[in-house]
Design a protein around this motif. Structure first.
Motif, PDB file in Angstrom:
ATOM      1  N   MET A   1      30.386  84.328  14.260  1.00  0.00           N
ATOM      2  CA  MET A   1      29.056  84.194  14.771  1.00  0.00           C
ATOM      3  C   MET A   1      28.492  82.832  14.374  1.00  0.00           C
ATOM      4  O   MET A   1      28.622  82.394  13.249  1.00  0.00           O
ATOM      5  N   TYR A   2      27.873  82.164  15.313  1.00  0.00           N
ATOM      6  CA  TYR A   2      27.289  80.856  15.075  1.00  0.00           C
ATOM      7  C   TYR A   2      25.780  80.968  14.965  1.00  0.00           C
ATOM      8  O   TYR A   2      25.159  81.782  15.625  1.00  0.00           O
ATOM      9  N   ASP A   3      25.211  80.101  14.143  1.00  0.00           N
ATOM     10  CA  ASP A   3      23.757  80.013  14.078  1.00  0.00           C
ATOM     11  C   ASP A   3      23.312  79.087  15.198  1.00  0.00           C
ATOM     12  O   ASP A   3      23.868  78.004  15.370  1.00  0.00           O
ATOM     13  N   GLU A   4      22.320  79.512  15.951  1.00  0.00           N
ATOM     14  CA  GLU A   4      21.782  78.686  17.017  1.00  0.00           C
ATOM     15  C   GLU A   4      20.685  77.815  16.435  1.00  0.00           C
ATOM     16  O   GLU A   4      19.654  78.323  15.996  1.00  0.00           O
ATOM     17  N   VAL A   8      17.115  68.876  15.955  1.00  0.00           N
ATOM     18  CA  VAL A   8      16.237  68.523  14.830  1.00  0.00           C
ATOM     19  C   VAL A   8      16.653  69.289  13.574  1.00  0.00           C
ATOM     20  O   VAL A   8      16.648  68.729  12.474  1.00  0.00           O
ATOM     21  N   ASP A   9      17.021  70.565  13.715  1.00  0.00           N
ATOM     22  CA  ASP A   9      17.517  71.340  12.566  1.00  0.00           C
ATOM     23  C   ASP A   9      18.724  70.642  11.944  1.00  0.00           C
ATOM     24  O   ASP A   9      18.802  70.482  10.724  1.00  0.00           O
ATOM     25  N   ILE A  74      21.323  74.256  20.407  1.00  0.00           N
ATOM     26  CA  ILE A  74      20.620  74.762  21.584  1.00  0.00           C
ATOM     27  C   ILE A  74      19.530  73.778  21.986  1.00  0.00           C
ATOM     28  O   ILE A  74      19.009  73.035  21.163  1.00  0.00           O
ATOM     29  N   GLU A  75      19.220  73.774  23.246  1.00  0.00           N
ATOM     30  CA  GLU A  75      18.161  72.929  23.778  1.00  0.00           C
ATOM     31  C   GLU A  75      16.862  73.724  23.817  1.00  0.00           C
ATOM     32  O   GLU A  75      16.868  74.919  24.095  1.00  0.00           O
ATOM     33  N   GLY A  83       8.572  81.090  24.368  1.00  0.00           N
ATOM     34  CA  GLY A  83       9.805  80.351  24.092  1.00  0.00           C
ATOM     35  C   GLY A  83       9.817  79.849  22.660  1.00  0.00           C
ATOM     36  O   GLY A  83       8.864  80.036  21.895  1.00  0.00           O
ATOM     37  N   LEU A  84      10.896  79.183  22.308  1.00  0.00           N
ATOM     38  CA  LEU A  84      11.077  78.634  20.976  1.00  0.00           C
ATOM     39  C   LEU A  84      10.003  77.596  20.671  1.00  0.00           C
ATOM     40  O   LEU A  84       9.716  76.741  21.515  1.00  0.00           O
TER      41      LEU A  84
END
Length: 166
Positions: A1-4, A8-9, A74-75, A83-84
């Motif tokens: 499993m990947y962290d999204e 910037v992160d 992720i974009e 949204g994010l």
């Protein structure tokens, strides 16, 4: 499993990693060597503390390296509804009060500041929903509650949010 994570992160993690490797690690190694010179290691409190600080730093370095290596970038784009990085005003029906939340990536979450991870039950319930909708937040099989989305203020990934040091 990947962290999204966002670009910037990744950038913030790389900056912290560079600081820990280039600045903190040499300082902490020197502190361990200085404390070691104080004598008997079995009774040397300064040595134990210096060693613990060095080990915590090394552990954080390994964590950051793994996160950077395995992250899925992720974009952040314009989305319909929540949204994010959007600020969302919700009415929490169980608590009978209005709250302002901001949806963020897992690395930047801080519930005390209203920064809610997109992976959390609240984040999952809110993402993609619109103002005026009533959403069900499912915490586990036996606990669930409802929130009404009152307002959505679109946000962006602006580097003002620090990454968590957990």
């Amino acid at each position: 499993m990947y962290d999204e994570l966002t670009a910037v992160d990744i950038k913030k993690m790389q900056e912290e990693l560079d600081h820990r490797i280039r600045v903190l690690r040499p300082q902490l190694i020197e502190e361990v060597q200085t404390a070691r010179a104080f004598g008997d290691l079995s009774e040397n409190f300064e040595y134990r503390c210096a060693k613990q600080a060095k080990n915590r730093n090394d552990s954080r370095i390994r964590y950051l390296e793994r996160m950077i290596r395995t992250a899925k970038v992720i974009e952040v784009g314009d989305t319909e509804g929540v949204g994010l990085f959007d600020r969302v005003t919700v009415f929490h029906e169980k608590l009978q009060r209005e709250m302002e939340l901001r949806i963020v990536t897992t690395l930047r979450q801080d519930a005390r500041k209203g920064l809610v991870s997109k992976e959390s039950p609240v984040g999952k319930a809110l993402l993609g929903r619109r103002a005026g909708e009533r959403v069900e937040v499912i915490v586990n099989e036996t606990m669930r509650y409802y929130m009404e989305i009152r307002r959505i203020e679109k946000g962006e990934d602006d580097e003002s949010l620090n990454i968590s040091a957990f």
